[in-house]
Each structure stands twice: as structure tokens, then as C-alpha cells.
Design an enzyme around this catalytic site. Sequence first.
Site, mmCIF file in Angstrom:
data_model
loop_
_atom_site.group_PDB
_atom_site.id
_atom_site.type_symbol
_atom_site.label_atom_id
_atom_site.label_comp_id
_atom_site.label_asym_id
_atom_site.label_seq_id
_atom_site.Cartn_x
_atom_site.Cartn_y
_atom_site.Cartn_z
ATOM 1 N N ASN A 11 0.863 -1.186 0.000
ATOM 2 C CA ASN A 11 0.000 0.000 0.000
ATOM 3 C C ASN A 11 0.899 1.235 0.000
ATOM 4 O OD1 ASN A 11 -1.789 2.035 0.483
ATOM 5 N ND2 ASN A 11 -2.520 1.265 2.460
ATOM 6 N N LYS A 13 0.072 4.248 -0.235
ATOM 7 C CA LYS A 13 -0.603 5.385 0.407
ATOM 8 C C LYS A 13 -0.405 6.659 -0.416
ATOM 9 C CE LYS A 13 -0.188 3.013 4.799
ATOM 10 N NZ LYS A 13 -0.134 3.062 6.246
ATOM 11 N N HIS A 97 -9.526 0.848 5.081
ATOM 12 C CA HIS A 97 -8.200 1.013 5.685
ATOM 13 C C HIS A 97 -8.320 1.926 6.908
ATOM 14 C CE1 HIS A 97 -4.082 2.229 6.373
ATOM 15 N NE2 HIS A 97 -3.751 1.105 5.766
ATOM 16 N N GLU A 99 -6.700 4.339 7.971
ATOM 17 C CA GLU A 99 -6.568 5.780 7.737
ATOM 18 C C GLU A 99 -7.857 6.353 7.125
ATOM 19 O OE1 GLU A 99 -2.941 5.151 5.671
ATOM 20 O OE2 GLU A 99 -2.091 4.548 7.598
ATOM 21 N N GLU A 169 -5.033 -5.000 10.754
ATOM 22 C CA GLU A 169 -4.037 -3.955 10.936
ATOM 23 C C GLU A 169 -4.321 -3.217 12.238
ATOM 24 O OE1 GLU A 169 -2.187 -2.504 7.113
ATOM 25 O OE2 GLU A 169 -4.210 -1.755 6.943
ATOM 26 N N GLY A 175 2.651 2.305 10.844
ATOM 27 C CA GLY A 175 3.578 3.426 10.656
ATOM 28 C C GLY A 175 4.290 3.861 11.917
ATOM 29 N N SER A 215 3.730 -2.090 10.469
ATOM 30 C CA SER A 215 5.185 -2.131 10.650
ATOM 31 C C SER A 215 5.783 -3.498 10.338
ATOM 32 C CB SER A 215 5.570 -1.670 12.060
ATOM 33 O OG SER A 215 5.111 -0.348 12.271
#
Length: 254
Positions: A11, A13, A97, A99, A169, A175, A215
Amino acid sequence: MANRKPFVGGNWKMNLHADEAASLAKQLVDSLPSNEKVDIAVFPAFPYLASVGAIIKDSAVKLGAQDFYFAENGAYTGEVSLSMLKDVGVEVVLVGHSERRHVLGESNALCNEKTLAALNAGMEVILCIGEKLEQREAGQTDAVNWGQMALGLAGVTAEQMSKVTIAYEPVWAIGTGKTATPEDAQKAHAAIRNFLTFAYGEKVASGVRIQYGGSMKPGNAKDLVGQTDIDGGLIGGAALKSADFTAICEAAIC
Ligand code: 13P
């Protein structure tokens, strides 16, 4: 891993401009393992889907999109439809996702509309789920995951589940450099599969791939994908470097 072919997604992003995206795609085509043992997809930003798609065409790498809108067409300024994505060669889409849920405010109801629309359009779907740190600390990890699956998969048939991958996730691991331990991740993945067994029966549930995301790097990928219910990964930061993403895809071939 119960005969499930591992699936690794990169991904990208909101990263990489045209030249960087093209250069990474070219490097991946040269370096990634053949797709007989692992499924691989990359998810570039919208403006570069077509150009990256042209580079990875005829390779082992599938083209994916990070988002879309569920309506077929019309007055939805700023949005992109599934048929537009199909036009440029997209085969797999992310839904929900973290985010999009937590920065852009997407609800479970919207994730469900998107999942159903994508499956009806013949796309593969990666439904992303996962708990926030405070939910984990309150012992709510499984409840959050089950809730996001129950609402996100509402109306999805057992037959359609062959086109669905779940990406677990944990939000606190994305991240941040913090990774769930392989044991903790396996516990969450096993509980996710239990939900799928409850909802769709053992045969369907044992065929659904559950990716870990958060991560994941070359250094921890082997231990994570070595767990019984971890069937690959959804990679952010490490997917931006060809050598790291390739190493993770190789680690996924157990
Ligand atoms: P990181 O690998 O950067 O933690 O991101 C994971 C992710 O969000 C993939 O979708």
C-alpha cells in the site's frame, strides 16, 4: 497455513510521484518472486494507476486501488468508480483502511456498501480491520474486529468470500515501528478466523486469507507469516523500497 496461498500487498498510500512510482514498479517487476507461490499486489495513488499498471502488466504483480466510491457514476465530485478502476486494469481494492476510517471518517456502513459493490463488480476485496490502542488496552481487540467484520461483510455470500481477504491492521502498529508480537498477532488472527467460521462455516473460513499489517518489515516478516493463521501482509512503509518489499514477499513463501 492450511493450503492458503500467501498474499502480500504494497500500500503506497499518498507517497511517490510519477517518476518514483514508475521506478519502483520497474524494480519490483525485475525482483519479485514468481506468483506461483505468493500473490502480490501494489496499490499506487490514483493518478499513477494507469502508468504503474502498464509497467506491471504481464508480471506477477496485480494492480490494486486504495479506495473508490460504491455508486456506478453520477454527481460525486472527487470520487472514482469501480468501472473507472477496471478501465485502467485494477483487479483488487482496499476497503476500510484504518486511515480512511480514522482520518477520513469512513463508517462501517460505508465500508459495507463498498465491499458489496466491489464484489458485485467482480473485484477482489481486502477488508481492513483492527483496533486502536485504547481498545486493545481495554481488552476489546476481538470485539472490535468482529464488529468491523460483521458490519463490513453484511450481505456478502459464502461464495463471494473466495474473493475476500481480511487485513488485520492494529491501528497502533501502523507506521509506528511497533509490531504486534507474532503470538499476539496469531491470537487476533485465530479469533478473526473463528468469526468467519461462525459466519460462513469451517470450509469457507479455512480458505480465507488473513493478512497482517502494521510495521511489517524484512526483519519480522518471517516470524509473523510463520504463524498458523497469518497468510501474508499488507505493507506500508516497507513497500516503498523494492528490496524490502521483495524480501517480505520472499519471507511469505513458507
Ligand atoms: P506500515 O507498514 O507503514 O505500518 O503500514 C501498514 C499499512 O497501513 C498497510 O496498509
